[in-house]
Design an enzyme around this catalytic site. Structure first.
Site, PDB file in Angstrom:
ATOM      1  N   GLU A 158      44.746  40.307  31.038  1.00  0.00           N
ATOM      2  CA  GLU A 158      43.935  40.422  31.220  1.00  0.00           C
ATOM      3  C   GLU A 158      42.494  39.372  30.891  1.00  0.00           C
ATOM      4  O   GLU A 158      42.011  38.731  31.720  1.00  0.00           O
ATOM      5  CB  GLU A 158      43.259  41.669  31.538  1.00  0.00           C
ATOM      6  CG  GLU A 158      44.340  42.388  31.971  1.00  0.00           C
ATOM      7  CD  GLU A 158      43.171  42.930  33.697  1.00  0.00           C
ATOM      8  OE1 GLU A 158      43.047  42.186  34.706  1.00  0.00           O
ATOM      9  OE2 GLU A 158      44.615  43.820  34.385  1.00  0.00           O
ATOM     10  N   ASP A 213      43.658  39.024  37.477  1.00  0.00           N
ATOM     11  CA  ASP A 213      44.686  40.533  37.264  1.00  0.00           C
ATOM     12  C   ASP A 213      45.048  40.067  36.232  1.00  0.00           C
ATOM     13  O   ASP A 213      45.547  38.830  35.934  1.00  0.00           O
ATOM     14  CB  ASP A 213      44.977  40.875  38.057  1.00  0.00           C
ATOM     15  CG  ASP A 213      45.104  42.590  37.907  1.00  0.00           C
ATOM     16  OD1 ASP A 213      44.407  42.831  37.786  1.00  0.00           O
ATOM     17  OD2 ASP A 213      46.268  43.384  39.229  1.00  0.00           O
ATOM     18  N   GLY A 214      45.390  41.111  35.048  1.00  0.00           N
ATOM     19  CA  GLY A 214      47.273  40.434  34.666  1.00  0.00           C
ATOM     20  C   GLY A 214      47.813  41.830  34.652  1.00  0.00           C
ATOM     21  O   GLY A 214      47.521  42.853  35.310  1.00  0.00           O
ATOM     22  N   ASP A 256      46.300  40.369  41.644  1.00  0.00           N
ATOM     23  CA  ASP A 256      48.367  41.789  41.203  1.00  0.00           C
ATOM     24  C   ASP A 256      48.972  41.244  41.644  1.00  0.00           C
ATOM     25  O   ASP A 256      50.202  40.919  40.662  1.00  0.00           O
ATOM     26  CB  ASP A 256      47.571  42.997  41.694  1.00  0.00           C
ATOM     27  CG  ASP A 256      48.775  43.539  40.623  1.00  0.00           C
ATOM     28  OD1 ASP A 256      49.165  44.433  40.074  1.00  0.00           O
ATOM     29  OD2 ASP A 256      49.868  43.990  41.635  1.00  0.00           O
ATOM     30  N   HIS A 264      44.076  48.876  42.306  1.00  0.00           N
ATOM     31  CA  HIS A 264      44.987  49.004  43.110  1.00  0.00           C
ATOM     32  C   HIS A 264      44.452  49.631  44.255  1.00  0.00           C
ATOM     33  O   HIS A 264      44.008  51.011  44.591  1.00  0.00           O
ATOM     34  CB  HIS A 264      46.147  49.510  42.600  1.00  0.00           C
ATOM     35  CG  HIS A 264      46.731  48.545  41.484  1.00  0.00           C
ATOM     36  ND1 HIS A 264      47.689  48.174  42.029  1.00  0.00           N
ATOM     37  CD2 HIS A 264      46.329  49.055  40.516  1.00  0.00           C
ATOM     38  CE1 HIS A 264      47.921  47.336  40.795  1.00  0.00           C
ATOM     39  NE2 HIS A 264      47.322  47.984  39.969  1.00  0.00           N
ATOM     40  N   ASP A 307      39.437  44.058  37.091  1.00  0.00           N
ATOM     41  CA  ASP A 307      40.315  45.670  37.555  1.00  0.00           C
ATOM     42  C   ASP A 307      39.806  46.172  36.402  1.00  0.00           C
ATOM     43  O   ASP A 307      40.902  46.876  35.755  1.00  0.00           O
ATOM     44  CB  ASP A 307      41.079  45.954  38.300  1.00  0.00           C
ATOM     45  CG  ASP A 307      42.382  45.504  38.022  1.00  0.00           C
ATOM     46  OD1 ASP A 307      41.794  44.516  36.725  1.00  0.00           O
ATOM     47  OD2 ASP A 307      42.953  45.474  38.466  1.00  0.00           O
TER      48      ASP A 307
END
Length: 152
Positions: free
Chosen positions: A45, A7-8, A128, A118, A68
Site C-alpha cells: 500500500e 492499491d496494494g 486492485d 472493493h 483504501d
C-alpha cells in the site's frame, strides 16, 4: 492537478504481493505495477503511493492520492508519521519505505483521500486488479530486500 490512485495486495501476510497505481491528469493516464515474492499488504500500500509520487517529473505538483489504506492515509493526514520520525521509528514497521515516502512527499503539495476498498470505485478496482496480477506473476517477482532481511 494530478490524481494518483493506489492499491496494494498480499497473498498471505507476509507472502507474495504487489502494488497497482493509476496516474491521471487531464488527458494523461498511466498505469504502474510490480510484484514481490515476499512482502506485506501495508508495504505494498505504501510502496504504491511512493511509486506514484516518484513517477511525477516536475516538483511542486498539486496531487490528490486516493487510497483504501487507512494505515497510509491516517499516518500522513493525522501526522503520525512525523511523530514516528522524531522518535526514530521506535517500534514501528516499514521505516525504509516511510523515509523514502517523506523524501518524495516533501517535493509536492499532497493531500490524501481515503476510499472504501472493493466498493466499486473504478480506479481503486483497477489498481486492485493491477496489484493482484503483479503479485501472481511468479517468474517476474522482485525481492523486497529490506523486508526479507528484516524477517531473518
Amino acid at each position: 492537478m494530478i490524481e494518483i490512485f493506489t492499491d496494494g495486495a498480499s497473498s498471505g501476510n507476509p507472502g507474495p504481493g504487489g502494488y497497482g497505481v493509476v496516474l491521471r491528469s487531464g488527458p494523461h493516464y498511466k498505469e504502474l505495477s510490480a510484484g514481490f515474492r515476499k512482502t506485506t499488504n501495508n508495504r505494498m500500500e505504501l510502496l504504491a503511493v511512493i511509486v506514484g509520487l516518484e513517477a511525477l517529473t516536475k516538483p511542486g505538483q498539486e496531487v490528490v492520492i486516493y487510497s483504501d489504506s487507512k494505515y497510509v492515509v491516517d499516518a500522513v493526514e493525522k501526522r503520525w508519521v512525523f511523530g514516528w520520525v522524531s522518535k526514530g521509528f521506535a517500534g514501528k514497521k516499514n521505516k525504509d519505505l516511510w523515509m523514502r515516502f517523506l523524501q518524495i512527499y516533501k517535493q509536492h503539495k499532497v493531500r490524501f483521500q481515503w476510499v472504501k476498498g472493493h466498493a466499486g470505485h473504478p480506479e481503486n478496482e483497477r489498481c486492485d486488479r493491477l496489484a493482484v496480477a503483479a503479485a501472481q506473476q511468479k517468474d517476474k517477482l522482485l525481492v523486497d530486500t529490506f523486508f526479507e532481511a528484516e524477517a531473518l
